[in-house]
Design a protein around this motif. Sequence first.
Motif, PDB file in Angstrom:
ATOM      1  N   SER A 368     -41.498  16.430   0.223  1.00  0.00           N
ATOM      2  CA  SER A 368     -41.662  17.897   0.312  1.00  0.00           C
ATOM      3  C   SER A 368     -43.073  18.273   0.776  1.00  0.00           C
ATOM      4  O   SER A 368     -43.613  19.302   0.383  1.00  0.00           O
ATOM      5  N   GLY A 369     -43.653  17.432   1.612  1.00  0.00           N
ATOM      6  CA  GLY A 369     -45.030  17.655   2.088  1.00  0.00           C
ATOM      7  C   GLY A 369     -45.157  18.853   3.009  1.00  0.00           C
ATOM      8  O   GLY A 369     -46.254  19.398   3.172  1.00  0.00           O
ATOM      9  N   GLN A 373     -43.626  26.743   0.185  1.00  0.00           N
ATOM     10  CA  GLN A 373     -44.066  27.206  -1.134  1.00  0.00           C
ATOM     11  C   GLN A 373     -44.982  26.175  -1.800  1.00  0.00           C
ATOM     12  O   GLN A 373     -45.989  26.528  -2.423  1.00  0.00           O
ATOM     13  N   LYS A 374     -44.636  24.901  -1.622  1.00  0.00           N
ATOM     14  CA  LYS A 374     -45.472  23.837  -2.206  1.00  0.00           C
ATOM     15  C   LYS A 374     -46.839  23.793  -1.526  1.00  0.00           C
ATOM     16  O   LYS A 374     -47.863  23.531  -2.169  1.00  0.00           O
ATOM     17  N   VAL A 375     -46.861  24.039  -0.215  1.00  0.00           N
ATOM     18  CA  VAL A 375     -48.129  24.053   0.529  1.00  0.00           C
ATOM     19  C   VAL A 375     -49.025  25.193   0.034  1.00  0.00           C
ATOM     20  O   VAL A 375     -50.231  25.014  -0.151  1.00  0.00           O
ATOM     21  N   PHE A 574     -37.606  23.613   9.754  1.00  0.00           N
ATOM     22  CA  PHE A 574     -36.925  22.394  10.183  1.00  0.00           C
ATOM     23  C   PHE A 574     -37.798  21.145  10.018  1.00  0.00           C
ATOM     24  O   PHE A 574     -37.285  20.033   9.910  1.00  0.00           O
ATOM     25  N   VAL A 575     -39.131  21.305   9.967  1.00  0.00           N
ATOM     26  CA  VAL A 575     -40.035  20.148   9.838  1.00  0.00           C
ATOM     27  C   VAL A 575     -39.808  19.452   8.498  1.00  0.00           C
ATOM     28  O   VAL A 575     -39.732  18.228   8.419  1.00  0.00           O
ATOM     29  N   SER A 576     -39.662  20.250   7.416  1.00  0.00           N
ATOM     30  CA  SER A 576     -39.442  19.694   6.080  1.00  0.00           C
ATOM     31  C   SER A 576     -38.117  18.942   6.014  1.00  0.00           C
ATOM     32  O   SER A 576     -38.038  17.843   5.455  1.00  0.00           O
TER      33      SER A 576
END
Length: 605
Positions: A368-369, A373-375, A574-576
């Motif tokens: 999940s890099g 939301q995590k970023v 789409f990257v995730s």
Amino acid sequence: MNQDNYLEEALKMRNLLEEFNENHGIRPPTILGVREHIFTGSVSSLAWFMSNQETSFVTIGQRVLANPLKVRFHYGHPDVFDRIFHITRGGISKASCGINLSEDIFAGFNSTLRRGNVTHHEYIQVGKGRDVGLNQISLFEAKVACGNGEQVLSRDIYRLGHRFDFFRMLSCYFTTVGFYVSSMMVVIIVYVFLYGRLYLALSGLEFAIMKQARMRGNRALEAAMGSQSIVQLGLLMALPMFMEIGLERGFRSALGDFIIMQLQLCAVFFTFSLGTKSHYFGRTILHGGAKYRATGRGFVVRHVKFAENYRMYSRSHFVKGLELMLLLVVYELYGDVATDSTAYVLLTSSMWFLVITWLFAPFLFNPSGFEWQKVVDDWDDWNKWISSRGGIGVPANKAWESWWEEEQEHLLSTGIIGRIWEIILSLRFFMFQYGIMYHLNISNGNKSISIYGLSWLVTVAVVLVLKVVSMGRKKFSADFQLMFRLLKLFLFIGSVGTLAILFTLLHLTVGDIFASFLAFAPTGWAILQISQASKPVVKAFGLWGSVKALSRGYEYLMGIVIFVPVAVLAWFPFVSEFQTRLLFNQAFSRGLQISRILAGGKKQN
């Protein structure tokens, strides 16, 4: 131990013990080596790379080390020791937790030095779990690299080197410390190549040589000047795996696995791993002070926060990656060989691959890099961490100051020679300022040493301004806010006025300002490194607070440079999805979705 066993393998144990009575050469066996089955390969691409790497080492690698090379030692694997032989020859354990950090291999050294014989048997195997997350893998590799650094300094390797015959000595070297020396040499050669290019470009030698070559039609010299250095260890590191999978499952399967590994970015992983090994090995050789790093060996595939990644890889990868990036940018601006973009790409593509890998691999292999939301949460956490002040009892993961002090611990255990070498190595950063100053429009083609002297006056002026602001904040910000704001206003007007004069009278350009940043940023970093190496002197002059403030500024800047591309990629959903599909197995991808659903259910309860 992080080991598993199987019932059918346990039935073979009496056969293995009988090997002590078998003929294995001139001397009876004292350590019986056993192969392993790595069962954690299906978790993620990283776990698969490590599983394949380890499988090749504990099978084809140790088989060749034991016979015919006769240099297999003990590697912390499930070997069976002849107890009577070892306890009557000084025991297995070693006393020092520093020199004997890789305690397992010293048992093998002792056994060989005391006329023992280490064998390898492949009809019996035990299960073993390897690290599955990038941070765990990096901690393990850092521990092994530090251990190898200490082995270089140990008397055991010295005695083995003296007592082995020539061929066994070379085999021992390349299968123990030689691998790490070679890894470090690869990185050093990259630095030498790029700093050599920088010197040729900034001194004008490259321009003069190319001019002469073109005038005389000397194509060979032009081609030599345009030669490139290729750093691609991803393919080389995978070769033993290819052979082992080929021997066990057929070469078609091996080729399929090899292609899939390349598609899952194993070249990125192994290039990143090269940076870990060379950094920790080199630092241990210079300063000693190796320490045990607990990897946990847990079945952990979780999202790692940006601040945690920054703490772990800042010195080993990020600083080096940014330095190489700076070298490549300066060479692009001032080099004469790469006249067009195609030539530049051909000349520096492998270097750019190295830079991008060292800067962004931890985020690429982070579950999940690239989730938005995590970023965002990571950014808040990093801001909180870097602005926190340390203190007695404040851990490194809570405050930047505590971490910064901890990062310099290796300088506490080093001697005067280690400090001198640290200062000598930091002098390379001054080359940027010395070279770029003479290429500015404001210097007007003047090659006098006074230009370089004036550039140092500018450096001193900037430092004084920052010091005045810092002192003003301490003295006036609480009680005399108006006074402090007036001080900042005067400094701002003075700075703008100086820039206006330089633009109008001395023909300063916007390009010059950008080039000046490229010149002065490495100089500031060199001053920081030298200050840290000579900490007692700097503290005696009362300048340690200023060094700390400058360091925080640099860390913040580095963090932003690394974080911005990650944030931009996270903006695209789409990257995730692509990252999760590429790097993790389907079970883990589904598990990630299920964990979100369960988390939602818990909140409702």
